[in-house]
Design a protein around this motif. Structure first.
Motif, PDB file in Angstrom:
ATOM      1  N   GLU A 174       0.829  -1.203   0.000  1.00  0.00           N
ATOM      2  CA  GLU A 174       0.000   0.000   0.000  1.00  0.00           C
ATOM      3  C   GLU A 174       0.862   1.251   0.000  1.00  0.00           C
ATOM      4  O   GLU A 174       0.592   2.208  -0.741  1.00  0.00           O
ATOM      5  N   ALA A 175       1.932   1.243   0.801  1.00  0.00           N
ATOM      6  CA  ALA A 175       2.815   2.407   0.879  1.00  0.00           C
ATOM      7  C   ALA A 175       3.566   2.625  -0.428  1.00  0.00           C
ATOM      8  O   ALA A 175       3.696   3.763  -0.906  1.00  0.00           O
ATOM      9  N   ILE A 176       4.055   1.531  -1.026  1.00  0.00           N
ATOM     10  CA  ILE A 176       4.784   1.633  -2.292  1.00  0.00           C
ATOM     11  C   ILE A 176       3.880   2.137  -3.417  1.00  0.00           C
ATOM     12  O   ILE A 176       4.253   2.985  -4.222  1.00  0.00           O
ATOM     13  N   VAL A 177       2.661   1.590  -3.475  1.00  0.00           N
ATOM     14  CA  VAL A 177       1.713   2.011  -4.516  1.00  0.00           C
ATOM     15  C   VAL A 177       1.418   3.514  -4.396  1.00  0.00           C
ATOM     16  O   VAL A 177       1.411   4.242  -5.388  1.00  0.00           O
ATOM     17  N   LEU A 178       1.176   3.975  -3.172  1.00  0.00           N
ATOM     18  CA  LEU A 178       0.925   5.400  -2.961  1.00  0.00           C
ATOM     19  C   LEU A 178       2.122   6.230  -3.368  1.00  0.00           C
ATOM     20  O   LEU A 178       1.984   7.289  -4.015  1.00  0.00           O
ATOM     21  N   ALA A 179       3.323   5.766  -3.002  1.00  0.00           N
ATOM     22  CA  ALA A 179       4.539   6.511  -3.337  1.00  0.00           C
ATOM     23  C   ALA A 179       4.701   6.648  -4.849  1.00  0.00           C
ATOM     24  O   ALA A 179       5.063   7.712  -5.355  1.00  0.00           O
ATOM     25  N   VAL A 180       4.412   5.563  -5.563  1.00  0.00           N
ATOM     26  CA  VAL A 180       4.515   5.598  -7.028  1.00  0.00           C
ATOM     27  C   VAL A 180       3.431   6.492  -7.619  1.00  0.00           C
ATOM     28  O   VAL A 180       3.698   7.344  -8.485  1.00  0.00           O
ATOM     29  N   GLN A 181       2.198   6.310  -7.171  1.00  0.00           N
ATOM     30  CA  GLN A 181       1.078   7.079  -7.718  1.00  0.00           C
ATOM     31  C   GLN A 181       1.231   8.578  -7.461  1.00  0.00           C
ATOM     32  O   GLN A 181       0.871   9.397  -8.303  1.00  0.00           O
ATOM     33  N   TYR A 182       1.753   8.931  -6.291  1.00  0.00           N
ATOM     34  CA  TYR A 182       1.878  10.343  -5.925  1.00  0.00           C
ATOM     35  C   TYR A 182       3.182  10.976  -6.405  1.00  0.00           C
ATOM     36  O   TYR A 182       3.415  12.156  -6.202  1.00  0.00           O
ATOM     37  N   GLY A 183       4.048  10.171  -7.049  1.00  0.00           N
ATOM     38  CA  GLY A 183       5.271  10.736  -7.625  1.00  0.00           C
ATOM     39  C   GLY A 183       6.427  10.893  -6.660  1.00  0.00           C
ATOM     40  O   GLY A 183       7.313  11.722  -6.873  1.00  0.00           O
ATOM     41  N   TYR A 184       6.472  10.057  -5.626  1.00  0.00           N
ATOM     42  CA  TYR A 184       7.564  10.173  -4.645  1.00  0.00           C
ATOM     43  C   TYR A 184       8.920   9.839  -5.271  1.00  0.00           C
ATOM     44  O   TYR A 184       9.947  10.397  -4.888  1.00  0.00           O
ATOM     45  N   PHE A 185       8.924   8.927  -6.249  1.00  0.00           N
ATOM     46  CA  PHE A 185      10.186   8.507  -6.867  1.00  0.00           C
ATOM     47  C   PHE A 185      10.547   9.325  -8.110  1.00  0.00           C
ATOM     48  O   PHE A 185      11.579   9.063  -8.741  1.00  0.00           O
ATOM     49  N   LYS A 186       9.732  10.291  -8.480  1.00  0.00           N
ATOM     50  CA  LYS A 186      10.025  11.136  -9.635  1.00  0.00           C
ATOM     51  C   LYS A 186      11.130  12.138  -9.296  1.00  0.00           C
ATOM     52  O   LYS A 186      11.412  12.428  -8.137  1.00  0.00           O
ATOM     53  N   VAL A 187      11.744  12.677 -10.341  1.00  0.00           N
ATOM     54  CA  VAL A 187      12.754  13.719 -10.165  1.00  0.00           C
ATOM     55  C   VAL A 187      12.309  14.951 -10.941  1.00  0.00           C
ATOM     56  O   VAL A 187      12.219  14.911 -12.173  1.00  0.00           O
ATOM     57  N   PRO A 188      11.976  16.062 -10.248  1.00  0.00           N
ATOM     58  CA  PRO A 188      11.951  16.180  -8.791  1.00  0.00           C
ATOM     59  C   PRO A 188      10.722  15.478  -8.203  1.00  0.00           C
ATOM     60  O   PRO A 188       9.764  15.175  -8.910  1.00  0.00           O
ATOM     61  N   ARG A 189      10.753  15.245  -6.896  1.00  0.00           N
ATOM     62  CA  ARG A 189       9.657  14.554  -6.232  1.00  0.00           C
ATOM     63  C   ARG A 189       8.387  15.388  -6.260  1.00  0.00           C
ATOM     64  O   ARG A 189       8.432  16.611  -6.131  1.00  0.00           O
ATOM     65  N   LYS A 190       7.264  14.679  -6.418  1.00  0.00           N
ATOM     66  CA  LYS A 190       5.967  15.339  -6.471  1.00  0.00           C
ATOM     67  C   LYS A 190       5.237  15.292  -5.127  1.00  0.00           C
ATOM     68  O   LYS A 190       4.200  15.937  -4.976  1.00  0.00           O
ATOM     69  N   THR A 191       5.775  14.530  -4.183  1.00  0.00           N
ATOM     70  CA  THR A 191       5.146  14.425  -2.869  1.00  0.00           C
ATOM     71  C   THR A 191       6.221  14.163  -1.827  1.00  0.00           C
ATOM     72  O   THR A 191       7.397  13.977  -2.169  1.00  0.00           O
ATOM     73  N   THR A 192       5.836  14.129  -0.578  1.00  0.00           N
ATOM     74  CA  THR A 192       6.781  13.899   0.518  1.00  0.00           C
ATOM     75  C   THR A 192       6.336  12.703   1.356  1.00  0.00           C
ATOM     76  O   THR A 192       5.180  12.259   1.277  1.00  0.00           O
ATOM     77  N   LEU A 193       7.243  12.211   2.182  1.00  0.00           N
ATOM     78  CA  LEU A 193       6.888  11.119   3.084  1.00  0.00           C
ATOM     79  C   LEU A 193       5.809  11.546   4.065  1.00  0.00           C
ATOM     80  O   LEU A 193       4.974  10.746   4.485  1.00  0.00           O
TER      81      LEU A 193
END
Length: 219
Positions: free
Chosen positions: A163-182
Motif C-alpha cells: 500500500e505504501a509503495i503504490v501510494l509513493a509511485v502514484q503520488y510521484g515520490y520517486f520522480k525527479v523532482p519529487r511530487k510528494t513527501t513522506l
C-alpha cells in the motif's frame, strides 16, 4: 514444495507479542528468530521515541528474561530479547518446524505473520503445536511460491508495504523532482512519517532485490 502461510493471532495468545504491543506509540516488526540450546531468541525492530521507557516496560513482564538494544538508526532500534524457558510461544513452534519468518508485525489488536515452510507436513506440525498449546491462530492464506509468482506477489511484500509503495509511485515520490513527501504519504496512510519511511524503504528494497538480483545474490 515449500509453502507460504499468512496468519494472524491475538496479542493475548502471543506472550512476547502482548508485552510489546501494549507500548503506546511504538511499532514493532520481527526481524528473525534464533533457536538456542535453552530458548528462542527473537530479534525485532522498534520505531518510536522513548526507548528507555519501552525497555523498562518490557523488562517489567515476568516472562521476559532480558532485552538488549543492538543498533539504532534515528528513531528505529534493533533489539534482542529472551524469555523464560517454560513459556510456549508461536515462535517456538515456528523454530521447531524450521519455518522462515518472512514478515511479522504488530497492530493494535493482533500480530500478522507471513512464514515459509519447507512442505505442507511441517505446516501441519506447526498448526498442531499451536492447537496443543491453546494458541489460536487465524490462517488468512496458504500458497506456494509458484502461485505467489503468478499472482504478482513474488516480492513478498506485506499488505502494508505494498500500500505504501503504490501510494509513493502514484503520488510521484520517486520522480525527479519529487511530487510528494513522506509526510503526505504518512498522512494518507494514517501513520507516522517514520513508519511510512520504513514501509517505503523496505518495500522498495524487496522489489529491487526481487527484480534485479538472482536468488544467490539476495542472500
Amino acid at each position: 514444495m515449500s509453502v507460504i502461510v499468512e496468519f494472524t493471532l491475538s496479542t493475548e495468545d502471543f506472550v512476547f507479542g502482548s508485552t510489546l504491543a501494549t507500548v503506546e506509540d511504538m511499532t514493532i516488526e520481527l526481524e528473525a528468530i534464533v533457536p538456542t540450546a535453552d530458548s528462542i531468541v527473537p530479534y525485532f525492530w522498534t520505531t518510536g521515541e522513548d526507548f528507555k521507557s519501552f525497555e523498562r516496560h518490557v523488562l517489567s513482564d515476568p516472562n521476559i528474561k532480558s532485552i538488549t538494544q543492538l543498533d539504532r538508526i534515528d528513531e528505529t532500534a534493533l533489539y534482542r530479547a529472551e524469555w523464560i524457558e517454560d513459556v510456549n510461544s508461536p515462535l517456538n513452534g515456528l523454530a521447531e518446524t524450521e519455518a522462515v519468518v518472512l514478515e511479522a508485525m504488530s497492530t493494535k489488536e493482533d500480530w500478522y505473520f507471513r512464514a515459509r515452510f519447507l512442505n505442507h507436513d511441517l505446516l501441519g506440525q506447526f498448526y498442531n503445536f499451536c492447537t496443543e498449546n491453546d494458541i489460536s491462530i487465524h490462517v488468512e492464506r496458504v500458497y506456494t511460491l509458484t502461485e505467489a509468482s503468478r499472482a504478482g506477489q513474488i516480492f513478498e511484500l506485506t499488505p502494508e508495504q505494498r500500500e505504501a509503495i503504490v501510494l509513493a509511485v502514484q503520488y510521484g515520490y520517486f520522480k525527479v523532482p519529487r511530487k510528494t513527501t513522506l509526510s503526505e504519504i504518512a498522512d494518507e496512510l494514517g501513520i507516522s512519517q517514520q513508519a511510512a519511511s520504513k514501509r517505503v524503504r523496505r518495500g522498495a528494497d524487496k522489489v529491487l532485490r526481487g527484480a534485479l538480483l538472482t536468488p544467490s545474490e539476495r542472500l
